[in-house]
Write an enzyme that holds these catalytic residues in place. Structure first.
Site, short mmCIF file in Angstrom:
data_model
loop_
_atom_site.label_atom_id
_atom_site.label_comp_id
_atom_site.label_asym_id
_atom_site.label_seq_id
_atom_site.Cartn_x
_atom_site.Cartn_y
_atom_site.Cartn_z
N LYS A 172 -17.99 -14.83 4.68
CA LYS A 172 -19.39 -14.72 5.07
C LYS A 172 -20.30 -14.25 3.96
O LYS A 172 -19.99 -13.30 3.26
CB LYS A 172 -19.50 -13.70 6.19
CG LYS A 172 -18.93 -14.16 7.51
CD LYS A 172 -19.03 -12.99 8.39
CE LYS A 172 -18.94 -13.10 9.84
NZ LYS A 172 -19.07 -11.70 10.33
N ARG A 197 0.81 -1.22 0.00
CA ARG A 197 0.00 0.00 0.00
C ARG A 197 0.84 1.26 0.00
O ARG A 197 0.42 2.30 -0.53
CB ARG A 197 -0.94 0.00 1.20
CG ARG A 197 -2.07 -0.98 1.01
CD ARG A 197 -3.03 -0.98 2.16
NE ARG A 197 -4.21 -1.75 1.81
CZ ARG A 197 -5.08 -2.23 2.68
NH1 ARG A 197 -4.89 -2.02 3.98
NH2 ARG A 197 -6.12 -2.92 2.28
N GLY A 245 -14.41 -3.69 0.82
CA GLY A 245 -15.77 -3.21 1.03
C GLY A 245 -16.15 -2.08 0.08
O GLY A 245 -17.27 -2.04 -0.43
N GLY A 251 -9.31 -7.62 0.51
CA GLY A 251 -8.02 -7.73 1.18
C GLY A 251 -7.42 -9.12 1.06
O GLY A 251 -6.26 -9.29 0.65
#
Ligand code: ADP
Ligand code: MG
Length: 391
Positions: free
Chosen positions: A196, A36, A370, A347
Site C-alpha cells: 500500500k 528473531r 514500520g 517484514g
C-alpha cells in the site's frame, strides 16, 4: 544519538529485564521461523556472561487478552535450545508470582515472561503494567527495534521507571539507519514497493528531498501510475491517495521518482493466473499488475549497482507466488551485488530476501518494518527516546 548501551551498564548480580522482539510465526504451536530468536541472543549472551539475571519480555501475535494459543512457551523452548541455557517460563507478565519465580530461578537461567499482550494495558502504556514490569528488575534493556515506533508499557513505560539502555540489536539498527540519515554517500537510492502507498506516503514525502532516486514497484506503484494518468486496469489502487500522490509527483523532487517501464500483468489474483509482460504506460482492461517486468528489473538494477547508499523496503511484486517473484529476486540480486552500503527493512522484504538467500549479502538486514520507515521519516521513536534520559 548518544544512547546508553550495554557498555555503560553494571549488571553483575542484577536482575535485567530485556525487551526483545520474539514475535515469530507459529505453525500449530511450534516456531515456524526462529530468525528473531537467533537475533535476540547476542544481547542475552553479553548480559549472562556479565553475571546478570536475565528476564526476557516480548509480545507474540495479536491476542485479545490471555489466550493459550499465543503463549510464549514454544518460543522459550526454542530460545533455550538455541542459546544453550536453561529457560524458565513464567505464567504471567508481572506480579508477585513472577517476582518469586525470578528470585527462585537457578543461576544462569533465563526467565521468559508470558506474552506482554496478554495484558490489555500493554499497548496503552498503562502505568500499572509499566510499574509491574519495572518491579521485576533493577535494569531495563530495550532490544526490540520492531516495536520502537510504538509507546507501549514494555518498551516505553518501563524505561521511564528504571535505569535503561539499548541492547546490541537496537544499537545496530540505530547505527545502520544513522548512516542513511546523516549524510549518506551518494548516489543514495531508495527502492519502495509492497502493498500500500498509504503505508509509505510519509516516507516518500520525507525521503524525496534527500535521495537521488526513488525506484517504486510493488502494489503501491499502481496508485502512482494512475495519478500520473496511466491506465492500470484492475491493479491494486488506493483511490483516496491519488490526489496527494499527484501533488508529490508534480512538486519539485517528483522527478526523482522512477516508475516501472514494464509490468507483469495477470488475468486474476492467483498463483496460476495467465500472465504477460506489458508496457508500464498501459495495462489492458481486465488485467492486474502483479510484478515489475524484465526491462524494469534491468533499469532498476543498473541504478542500484551504481549506488553508494541503498535502502529497500517492500517487495516488487507478489513474490509469494513464483510466477511473480522475478522482480523481487532481480532487485534482491542487484542490492546484494551493489558495492554500496545497503539496508533492507520490512517484514515481507526481509522474508523475500531470505527466501532468495541474499540476506547475507546486504550490509544490514533490519528487524523492523514500520520502525525503520519512521526513523527515515525523521521521527524520534518513542522506544528510543525513552532511553535517552539515562545517558
Ligand atoms: P514489507 O512487509 O516489506 O513492508 P508490505 O507489507 O508493504 O512489505 O507489502 C508486502 C506485500 O505486498 C506482499 O505480501 C506482496 O505480495 C504484496 N504485493 C507486492 N506487489 C503487489 C502487487 N502488484 N499487487 C498486490 N500485492 C502486491
Ligand atoms: Mg508486510
Amino acid at each position: 544519538m548518544a544512547l546508553p548501551t550495554l557498555d555503560s551498564l553494571d549488571v553483575e548480580g542484577k536482575r535485567v529485564l530485556v525487551r526483545s522482539d520474539l514475535n515469530v510465526p507459529l505453525d500449530e504451536g511450534t516456531v515456524a521461523d526462529d530468525f528473531r530468536i537467533r537475533a535476540s541472543l547476542p544481547t542475552i549472551e553479553v548480559l549472562r556472561q556479565r553475571g546478570a539475571r536475565v528476564i526476557v519480555a516480548s509480545h507474540l501475535g495479536r491476542p485479545k487478552g490471555v489466550d493459550p494459543a499465543f503463549s510464549m512457551a514454544p518460543v522459550s523452548e526454542r530460545l533455550g535450545e538455541l542459546g544453550g541455557f536453561p529457560v524458565v517460563q513464567a505464567h504471567a507478565v508481572y506480579g508477585a508470582e513472577v517476582e518469586a519465580l525470578i528470585a527462585d530461578a537457578p543461576e544462569g537461567a533465563v526467565v521468559v515472561l508470558e506474552n506482554t499482550r496478554f495484558e490489555p494495558g500493554e499497548s496503552k502504556n498503562d502505568p500499572e503494567v509499566a510499574s509491574g514490569l519495572a518491579a521485576l528488575a533493577d535494569v531495563f534493556v530495550n532490544d526490540a527495534f520492531g516495536t520502537a515506533h510504538r509507546a507501549h508499557a514494555s518498551n516505553v513505560g518501563v524505561a521511564e521507571r528504571i535505569p535503561s539502555a539499548a541492547g546490541r540489536l537496537l544499537e545496530g539498527e540505530i547505527k545502520a539507519f544513522g548512516r542513511l540519515l546523516g549524510d549518506p554517500e551518494r548516489p543514495y537510492v531508495v527502492i519502495l514497493g509492497g502493498a500500500k502507498v498509504s503505508d509509505k506516503l510519509d516516507v516518500i514525502k520525507h525521503l524525496l528531498p534527500t535521495v537521488d532516486l526513488m525506484l517504486v514497484g510493488g502494489g503501491m506503484c499502481f496508485t502512482l501510475l494512475k495519478a500520473g494518468g496511466y491506465r492500470v486496469g484492475d491493479s491494486l489502487v488506493e483511490e483516496s491517495m491519488i490526489d496527494v500522490v499527484r501533488q508529490i509527483l508534480d512538486a519539485p523532487g517528483g522527478e526523482k521518482i522512477v516508475l516501472p517501464d514494464d509490468l507483469v500483468v495477470a488475468d486474476r489474483f492467483a498463483a496460476d493466473a495467465v500472465h504477460e509482460v506489458v508496457p508500464g504506460t498501459g495495462i489492458p482492461d481486465g488485467m492486474m499488475g502483479l510484478d515489475i517486468g524484465p526491462e524494469t528489473i534491468r533499469r532498476f538494477g543498473a541504478v542500484i549497482e551504481e549506488a553508494e547508499s541503498v535502502f529497500w523496503n517492500g517487495p516488487m511484486g507478489v513474490f509469494e507466488w513464483e510466477a511473480f517473484r522475478n522482480g523481487t529476486a532481480g532487485i534482491a540480486e542487484a542490492v546484494a551485488s551493489s558495492g554500496g552500503y545497503t539496508v533492507v527493512g520490512g517484514g515481507d522484504s526481509v522474508a523475500a530476501l531470505r527466501l532468495l538467500e541474499r540476506d547475507d549479502e546486504v550490509s544490514f538486514v533490519s528487524s523492523g518494518g514500520g520502525a525503520g520507515l519512521e526513523i527515515l521519516e525523521g521521527t524520534n521513536l518513542p522506544g528510543i527516546a525513552a532511553l535517552e534520559r539515562w545517558s
